[in-house]
Structure formats: C-alpha cells, structure tokens
Design an enzyme around this catalytic site. Structure first.
Site, short mmCIF file in Angstrom:
data_model
loop_
_atom_site.label_atom_id
_atom_site.label_comp_id
_atom_site.label_asym_id
_atom_site.label_seq_id
_atom_site.Cartn_x
_atom_site.Cartn_y
_atom_site.Cartn_z
N SER A 156 1.04 -1.37 -0.11
CA SER A 156 0.04 0.10 0.04
C SER A 156 0.93 1.28 -0.03
CB SER A 156 -0.86 -0.05 1.27
OG SER A 156 -1.90 1.09 1.21
N ASP A 193 3.88 24.75 -0.08
CA ASP A 193 5.37 24.61 -0.53
C ASP A 193 5.90 23.26 -0.10
OD1 ASP A 193 5.16 25.09 2.19
OD2 ASP A 193 6.96 26.32 2.57
N HIS A 217 -7.25 -5.07 -1.41
CA HIS A 217 -6.07 -4.35 -1.12
C HIS A 217 -5.12 -4.98 -0.36
CE1 HIS A 217 -4.01 -0.58 -1.00
NE2 HIS A 217 -3.80 -0.82 0.39
#
Length: 438
Positions: free
Chosen positions: A152, A361, A414
């Site tokens: 994952s 940023d 998953h």
C-alpha cells in the site's frame, strides 16, 4: 556488520523466528542534520533461527499507512514466513510510529504553535522515511543492497526510494501501492469515489437485509444524543466511515457483523452497547492518529498545491453520500476535517492538520527522470478492483518506471499480501526474469 549509530541491541527467539531489535538515533530533519533535533528509530530483524548466522540477502518491509508501524511477529506466518525462506527480513517502525519516537498528542502539543507542530510533521513524509531506511542500510548492514517489499503506502515509499537512492535497491516488490506520480489528492479521490459506490452496491447485494437496518441506525443517529463509550458523539458521518473496511477482503463481513447487533429485540429504538463499542474501535484512530493527520499530505508535491481537505470537496460534490441519503452509503479511505472535531483521539491534532491542509510549499517525492531510468527490477501486484489505490494510475506509473512490470489481478482486495499468496507469486515472477541485481 557495522553498528554505526545503533544505541541498543537486543536478541531473542520466538517460535520459528530469531529476532534482533535495534534502536538508532537519526536527525529529525535530514536536510539539516546538525540542527540538534533528533529522534529514535526502531528496527527489527527477523531470520530463520537455524540460519541466523548465514549470509542471507536482505528484504526491508515498507509498511502501509501513512503512520503505520512495522508488523509485530508471532511466528513464521504469512508473507513473513515466505520471506524468511530466503531473506533476512528488516522491519522498520516508520518515524513517528511504534517505538520510533511516536508522535503522540501530548508531545506534539508541547511543541507550541500549530505552525511549529505542522513543521514537525512535515519531517514524517516519504522522503524522510526513505532517508531513515538508507541510514539503516548503510550503518547497520554495511551498505549492502537490499530488496524492498512495499504494501500500500509502502509502494509510495518504494517510488520515493527509487527516486532518491536507487543504488541501494537490489529489487522491489509492491502490493497494491503504485502511486500516481503526479496525481493530487483530489485526483485520487475523484478516481476512487466511484469504486466506493460500487463496493456499497456489492455490500447491499450480499446483505440485502442490512439496507433497512443501516437506515434505522442512521435515523436514530440523526436524532442526536448518541454517545460512544469514550464520550464522543456518534454522528451519521462517523458511522459512514465504517466503509473504509470495504477495501479489504473480509470488509463486508466486518461491517455486517457490527450492524447485525445494532439493536436488541427488547429495545428496538436504542443502539446496543456492543454496537457502540465496535463502532468506536473501528473509527476511533486511537492507535494510529498519524494515519489521519498525514493522509492527504502523502499526495502533496510542488505541483499539486494545497490539499485543502480534498476528500471533503469530492464528497460535497456527490449528494448520494449525504447523511440523509437512502440507501445510506458508507465512505472509503478518506479523511474529513470534521473528524478532528468529532474523534477525541484526533482532536489535539486539529490545529496542525489545518496548517498542513493549507500548505503549498511541498517538496517533490518522486523524480520522474530517475524513475524512467530505473534499473532495479520491480514487480508490482495491481489490484483491479482496489478501492484505495486506483488501478489506472498504478498502470500509468508502471509504464513510466524503468524495469517495472505489473501483474493485474482481481483475485484480491487491498490486503492481498496478508490474506493471499501474492508475495510468493511476485517472487516467482522476479525469479523468472533473472532475480534481483547484485
């Protein structure tokens, strides 16, 4: 092996596994390692007890998350047992988790302002985790190349690793974690939201009687004044987050059995203590707050702008996920701003989370040029129906990264690494193409 900055070592054997635990001191900020701020990094090594002195290749496990600590072994089970047949296995507690100077509410609050707390958290992203791993590889293992196994979010870490320190990697295995290299958080959620809708439909098909029961629960919660055992209010929105389980193999069953005991026959309008306790445990983040705090930040790069609660924006555009919609839809692997008000374990993190959501940023986590020239062989399992990581983005990434090959399958959800035979199949694929580089 050189000990380098290792500050403690402990060895012991559990049935079928010889364990070595090490702690190291590393800089908080790898870009300014001399600013005086340090953290403790915890590393656990596993090996077959009968081969503890053998010169075995190394496999470092890059844990899912974000905010995930390394697995706690109970024996040579599952993928760990498979790996120990040929590797010395290295498990990291990613910085901020487990025994690696875990970021806890009190310690974060003690840093002062929300800006100071958020600045501290920015040093817990993939670039810092990879720098930690490289430090371990060099200081503990003498700079030998190792293979990586990324589950994952560990696949995201793999791509950062291959961007920042490709020479350290012999081979890479990724399970359900090839990130979109330029996708923003909003891009990801707009791709995964339809899959969440599809999972809800499959759940209703498997458990049609739950449709009315879920509606009864939501109607009762909408009235208000329902408290979880720890005191948090239980809202419809929080109840909907049980759907995060739908991305795992037994996820429908996990939710069904919680819903199944929501009411007693003798008190048909009141929610049971059992139901409330299970909902609290499944939605409380008491053991992994960093997962929620950093969740959208893992997608942030210089070109993505602020994450700005992307999941909430996507949800607001889809009325079918409204608290008053029927059938009620469960949500997926999304983190929403109201969680930092409603969930007591997350409340202390709210000021820092708000700053992170507004930050613009960010530094880049992936170097597209370096990845295109990648030489370390990479084998990735891409789960076609994955609710968490979009298969389309994963295949785009596999096409861009040099020496990467994708195995697309709908056999697993998953958690295929933990519940299936995904890892031995990836090993066989790697062996068939010549194995890891020396």
């Amino acid at each position: 092996m050189s000990n380098g900055t290792v500050t403690s070592t402990r060895e012991y054997t559990i049935p079928g596994v010889h364990v070595t635990d090490r702690t190291l001191t590393v800089p908080l900020d790898w870009s300014h390692p001399d600013d005086g701020r340090t953290i403790s990094l915890f590393v656990r090594e596993l090996v077959d007890p009968t081969r503890r002195t053998d010169d075995l290749p190394l496999l470092v496990f890059l844990q899912g998350g974000p905010g995930g600590k390394g697995p706690r072994p109970t024996g040579p089970d599952g993928w760990v047992g498979e790996a120990m047949k040929r590797f010395r296995v290295v498990l990291l507690d990613q910085r901020g988790t487990g025994r690696s100077t875990a970021v806890r509410a009190a310690a974060l609050t003690a840093l002062g302002s929300a800006d100071a707390q958020a600045e501290h958290l920015t040093h817990h992203r993939a670039d810092s985790i990879v720098a930690d791993a490289e430090h371990v590889r060099k200081s503990v293992y003498g700079g030998r190349r190792w293979s990586t196994l990324g589950q994952s979010y560990g696949g995201f870490l793999t791509l950062t690793y291959l961007s920042q320190a490709p020479d350290g990697v012999a081979a890479s295995y990724v399970t359900g974690g090839l990130a979109g290299l330029t996708a923003s958080a909003e891009d990801v959620y707009r791709r995964t939201q339809p899959r969440v809708v599809a999972k809800n439909a499959l759940y209703r098909e498997r458990y049609p009687d739950d449709v009315d029961r879920v509606a009864r629960i939501a109607d009762r919660l909408a009235v208000g004044d329902v408290r979880l055992p720890g005191g948090d209010p239980l809202t419809v929105e929080r109840f909907q987050t049980l759907g995060m389980a739908f991305g795992m193999g037994p996820g429908f069953e996990r939710v069904h059995w919680i819903v199944d005991e929501a009411f007693d026959e003798g008190a048909p309008d009141e929610l049971t203590d059992t139901f409330l306790a299970e909902v609290e445990a499944a939605t409380g983040f008491a053991t992994n707050p960093m997962y929620a705090v950093l969740h959208e930040s893992i997608y942030a790069q210089s070109g993505t702008g602020a994450t700005a609660w992307a999941a909430q924006r996507v949800r607001d555009d889809d009325a079918s996920f409204g608290a008053d919609a029927r059938p009620l839809l469960f949500t997926g692997e999304m983190i929403y701003p109201w969680m930092f008000e409603q969930v007591s374990a997350l409340r202390p993190f709210r000021p820092a989370a708000e700053v992170l959501a507004a930050r613009t940023d960010w530094t880049d986590l992936y170097d597209l040029g370096v990845l295109a020239r990648n030489e370390a062989p990479l084998e990735a399992a891409v789960y076609h129906d994955d609710m968490f990581v979009d298969a389309g983005l994963s295949l785009e990434t596999a096409a861009h990264v040099g020496n990467a090959r994708a195995w697309v399958t709908n056999e697993f959800e998953h958690d295929g690494l933990r519940l299936g035979d995904v890892f031995p199949r990836l090993l066989a694929r790697m062996d068939a193409r010549g194995g890891a580089r020396s």
